[in-house]
Design a protein around this motif. Structure first.
Motif, PDB file in Angstrom:
ATOM      1  N   HIS A  74       0.794  -1.216   0.000  1.00 22.41           N
ATOM      2  CA  HIS A  74       0.000   0.000   0.000  1.00 22.41           C
ATOM      3  C   HIS A  74       0.833   1.276   0.000  1.00 22.41           C
ATOM      4  O   HIS A  74       0.347   2.324  -0.446  1.00 22.41           O
ATOM      5  N   GLY A  99      -2.126   1.878  -8.467  1.00 24.14           N
ATOM      6  CA  GLY A  99      -2.691   0.932  -7.515  1.00 24.14           C
ATOM      7  C   GLY A  99      -1.592   0.265  -6.713  1.00 24.14           C
ATOM      8  O   GLY A  99      -0.415   0.659  -6.763  1.00 24.14           O
ATOM      9  N   ASP A 100      -1.952  -0.767  -5.968  1.00 24.60           N
ATOM     10  CA  ASP A 100      -1.012  -1.419  -5.068  1.00 24.60           C
ATOM     11  C   ASP A 100       0.142  -2.085  -5.820  1.00 24.60           C
ATOM     12  O   ASP A 100      -0.043  -2.626  -6.908  1.00 24.60           O
ATOM     13  N   PHE A 118      -4.617  -0.009 -10.941  1.00 26.93           N
ATOM     14  CA  PHE A 118      -5.814   0.746 -10.575  1.00 26.93           C
ATOM     15  C   PHE A 118      -6.253   0.261  -9.196  1.00 26.93           C
ATOM     16  O   PHE A 118      -5.675  -0.684  -8.643  1.00 26.93           O
ATOM     17  N   ASP A 119      -7.271   0.902  -8.640  1.00 24.53           N
ATOM     18  CA  ASP A 119      -7.754   0.552  -7.303  1.00 24.53           C
ATOM     19  C   ASP A 119      -8.712  -0.626  -7.416  1.00 24.53           C
ATOM     20  O   ASP A 119      -9.922  -0.450  -7.584  1.00 24.53           O
TER      21      ASP A 119
END
Length: 288
Positions: A74, A99-100, A118-119
């Motif tokens: 994260h 994103g992660d 992306f999330d």
């Protein structure tokens, strides 16, 4: 029809397990939701925590001096755990992540790291991204080639090809590994069925890729072996959980460790999962 193999249970009671690596007689794993890295005895499933990663660990690998690299999801960091347990930051991945940060393969001191793009948990629309390359000196760059959810990666037995799962593109891709560690010649290695979303992978000594069919529940959930060009030759069906990752190990490198997580996308977004380690004998040995 693919050859079907059975599995046996080794360990349960985990959160969301990922990124299995077998080294020196132990199986190492990241647990996303318990936020730690563990080392497991592959003979009985007993395990111990070896690192806390508050922002959730993912990909694992090692440098020549024995220190472990850990992807911290994260906060988009590549961590380095020394042999005495001290953890420092090896590289900042944030400028290169959509994103992660995710799975990783370390080859000759070079780390190749995927990211969601992306999330995923937030339900954002899927978007392409790039594989990340961290050189031995900590320099970070992106690899040419737009990829859709780059995930598990492994080295082909030829020693010069890096194979990559593109989870949401339903395919295995490939790059040529150059002497300086850069990756070139991005291409499709095997197209998969639209119902297959490859996650973590491992490669056998015959050059076949064993991949987990992630994000899938029901009769197609599990693990599959595919050859270059797309022929699926073997399967291990796991209808009670997502297949997430696999690696070969054991004294003769002929045990296939299967990482399974009982969850769904909504419960994954809530940080809920039941993680399992299972094993199978498939009549092949690992390449790495």
């Amino acid at each position: 029809m693919p050859t079907t193999h059975e599995y046996s249970d080794l360990s349960s009671g985990h959160g969301f397990l990922e990124s299995p690596r077998y080294r020196d007689g132990k199986l190492y794993l990241s647990d996303f939701f318990r936020k730690h890295v563990i080392a497991m005895d592959p003979s009985d499933g007993d395990w111990e925590k070896i690192a806390d990663v508050p922002t959730s660990p993912s990909g694992l690998g090692w440098l020549a001096d024995g220190s472990m690299l850990i992807v911290s999801q994260h906060d988009h960091k590549l961590l380095r755990r020394a042999s005495d347990g001290t953890i420092t930051v090896q590289a900042d991945l944030a400028p290169y992540c959509g994103g992660d940060a995710n799975d990783m393969r370390v080859v000759d001191e070079h780390a190749y790291i995927g990211n969601f793009g992306f999330d995923l948990a937030g339900g954002a629309e899927a978007a392409t991204t790039n594989l990340i390359h961290v050189a031995p000196d900590g320099a970070v760059s992106t690899v040419p080639g737009d990829v859709l959810f780059p995930n598990g990666a492994e080295v082909h037995p030829d020693g010069t090809t890096l194979l990559l799962s593109e989870t949401l593109a339903h395919k295995i891709s490939a790059y040529d590994i150059q002497p300086d560690g850069t990756l070139t010649n991005y291409r499709t290695w095997a197209d998969l069925p639209e119902t297959h979303s490859p996650d973590g992978m491992t490669v056998d000594s015959d050059g076949g890729v064993w991949y987990a069919n992630a994000l899938t529940e029901g009769p197609e959930s599990g693990f599959y072996r595919v050859e270059e060009g797309g022929e699926i030759t073997d399967q291990i069906l796991v209808p009670d959980a997502w297949g997430v990752a696999a690696t070969f190990g054991g004294a003769d490198n002929d045990v296939l460790f299967l990482i399974c997580n009982a969850t769904t996308l909504p419960t994954f977004a809530e940080g809920k999962s039941h993680g399992y380690v299972r094993t199978a004998r498939v009549g092949r040995r690992g390449a790495n």
